[in-house]
Design a protein around this motif. Structure first.
Motif, PDB file in Angstrom:
ATOM      1  N   TRP A   8       8.115   3.547  10.448  1.00 51.24           N
ATOM      2  CA  TRP A   8       6.738   4.013  10.622  1.00 51.24           C
ATOM      3  C   TRP A   8       5.739   3.389   9.665  1.00 51.24           C
ATOM      4  O   TRP A   8       4.559   3.264  10.013  1.00 51.24           O
ATOM      5  N   CYS A   9       6.170   3.016   8.474  1.00 51.59           N
ATOM      6  CA  CYS A   9       5.221   2.507   7.480  1.00 51.59           C
ATOM      7  C   CYS A   9       5.565   1.103   6.988  1.00 51.59           C
ATOM      8  O   CYS A   9       4.842   0.153   7.246  1.00 51.59           O
ATOM      9  N   SER A  10       6.666   0.973   6.286  1.00 52.52           N
ATOM     10  CA  SER A  10       6.981  -0.290   5.610  1.00 52.52           C
ATOM     11  C   SER A  10       7.215  -1.444   6.580  1.00 52.52           C
ATOM     12  O   SER A  10       6.770  -2.564   6.344  1.00 52.52           O
ATOM     13  N   TYR A  11       7.917  -1.157   7.686  1.00 50.79           N
ATOM     14  CA  TYR A  11       8.171  -2.221   8.670  1.00 50.79           C
ATOM     15  C   TYR A  11       6.852  -2.671   9.294  1.00 50.79           C
ATOM     16  O   TYR A  11       6.622  -3.861   9.511  1.00 50.79           O
ATOM     17  N   ALA A  12       5.972  -1.682   9.560  1.00 54.06           N
ATOM     18  CA  ALA A  12       4.653  -2.007  10.112  1.00 54.06           C
ATOM     19  C   ALA A  12       3.826  -2.781   9.088  1.00 54.06           C
ATOM     20  O   ALA A  12       3.056  -3.684   9.441  1.00 54.06           O
ATOM     21  N   GLY A  13       3.991  -2.434   7.791  1.00 58.21           N
ATOM     22  CA  GLY A  13       3.294  -3.169   6.742  1.00 58.21           C
ATOM     23  C   GLY A  13       3.765  -4.613   6.650  1.00 58.21           C
ATOM     24  O   GLY A  13       2.962  -5.532   6.457  1.00 58.21           O
ATOM     25  N   ALA A  14       5.072  -4.817   6.816  1.00 57.59           N
ATOM     26  CA  ALA A  14       5.624  -6.174   6.817  1.00 57.59           C
ATOM     27  C   ALA A  14       5.115  -6.960   8.025  1.00 57.59           C
ATOM     28  O   ALA A  14       4.808  -8.145   7.928  1.00 57.59           O
ATOM     29  N   ASP A  15       5.010  -6.266   9.153  1.00 57.17           N
ATOM     30  CA  ASP A  15       4.498  -6.900  10.379  1.00 57.17           C
ATOM     31  C   ASP A  15       3.036  -7.304  10.191  1.00 57.17           C
ATOM     32  O   ASP A  15       2.620  -8.380  10.617  1.00 57.17           O
ATOM     33  N   GLU A 104      -0.758  -1.666   4.444  1.00 55.74           N
ATOM     34  CA  GLU A 104      -0.662  -2.388   3.180  1.00 55.74           C
ATOM     35  C   GLU A 104       0.139  -3.678   3.311  1.00 55.74           C
ATOM     36  O   GLU A 104       1.132  -3.885   2.619  1.00 55.74           O
ATOM     37  N   GLY A 105      -0.340  -4.548   4.200  1.00 55.90           N
ATOM     38  CA  GLY A 105       0.317  -5.831   4.393  1.00 55.90           C
ATOM     39  C   GLY A 105       0.261  -6.700   3.147  1.00 55.90           C
ATOM     40  O   GLY A 105       1.240  -7.364   2.798  1.00 55.90           O
ATOM     41  N   GLN A 106      -0.872  -6.681   2.469  1.00 56.15           N
ATOM     42  CA  GLN A 106      -1.024  -7.488   1.260  1.00 56.15           C
ATOM     43  C   GLN A 106      -0.110  -6.980   0.157  1.00 56.15           C
ATOM     44  O   GLN A 106       0.477  -7.766  -0.600  1.00 56.15           O
ATOM     45  N   LYS A 107       0.059  -5.662   0.068  1.00 49.32           N
ATOM     46  CA  LYS A 107       0.954  -5.083  -0.934  1.00 49.32           C
ATOM     47  C   LYS A 107       2.387  -5.523  -0.678  1.00 49.32           C
ATOM     48  O   LYS A 107       3.119  -5.856  -1.626  1.00 49.32           O
ATOM     49  N   PHE A 108       2.802  -5.546   0.586  1.00 53.20           N
ATOM     50  CA  PHE A 108       4.156  -5.996   0.920  1.00 53.20           C
ATOM     51  C   PHE A 108       4.360  -7.432   0.462  1.00 53.20           C
ATOM     52  O   PHE A 108       5.381  -7.761  -0.156  1.00 53.20           O
TER      53      PHE A 108
END
Length: 203
Positions: A8-15, A104-108
């Motif tokens: 729900w969060c981290s995978y979407a952030g990586a995407d 948070e794509g940039q954070k990833f």
């Protein structure tokens, strides 16, 4: 790097990091899980045994978990697994926990850069090459021997004792599997001073 990322969060952030074309090292292999709380210590131990240099566990920010308390379970799991890795002779800094939201794509990307940089300083996983001696001067055979000798991985993967335990059915807070994990990581001081262990030994 093996990255266990919540759906729900981290995978979407990586995407988002990918679609936004944020630059970060391409050495991460994302593994999507429904919740960071689903990640088991045996997953992490197996990853290192197969030669992975680092493991990232990432989920929703605390208080925003889609499964209420899954990330809290992940936090406890990572803390105890780091102790287990230290006991086994592997640098606990190879395991990292981060909270990354879908926006948070940039954070990833930044975390992957930082993690890669730190792993480079630590050096490659000593299990990749039998001749290498890293992380507390251990060799591949000694680390593998410890895992096989103690059957740590098998015990943490199984859980049949907890599923069939009559005490667990009456008291969800008790679990033989949790007791074993506490003993392995030393979370409860002297194991035999913990009264819960006698529930198993007298069963």
């Amino acid at each position: 790097i093996a990255g266990f990322l919540c759906q729900w969060c981290s995978y979407a952030g990586a995407d988002l990091a990918g679609t936004s074309r944020f630059s970060y090292p391409a050495n991460v292999r994302p593994i999507r899980v429904m919740c960071s709380g689903r990640v088991d210590p045996s997953f992490i131990i197996n990853a290192f045994k197969q030669g992975i240099d680092g493991v990232l566990v990432s989920g929703c920010h605390l208080g925003d978990c889609h499964y209420v308390s899954g990330n809290l379970s992940a936090k406890k799991m990572v803390k105890s697994t780091k102790k287990l890795l230290k006991i086994l002779g592997l640098n606990p800094r190879r395991l990292r926990l981060e909270w990354i939201s879908a926006s948070e794509g940039q954070k990833f990307a930044n975390i992957m850069k930082d993690f890669t940089s730190k792993l480079t300083k630590i050096g490659p996983n000593p299990l990749k090459n039998k001749s290498e001696k890293k992380d507390s001067k251990i060799e591949r055979e000694s680390f593998s021997d410890i895992i096989e000798k103690t059957n740590i991985r098998l015990c943490l993967e199984c859980g049949k004792c907890s599923s069939s335990c009559p005490i667990t059915r009456m008291n969800p807070d008790f679990s033989p599997r949790k007791t074993v994990r506490k003993v392995l990581t030393g979370d409860n001081g002297t194991p035999f001073m913990d009264e819960s262990i006698w529930n198993c030994l007298t069963c």
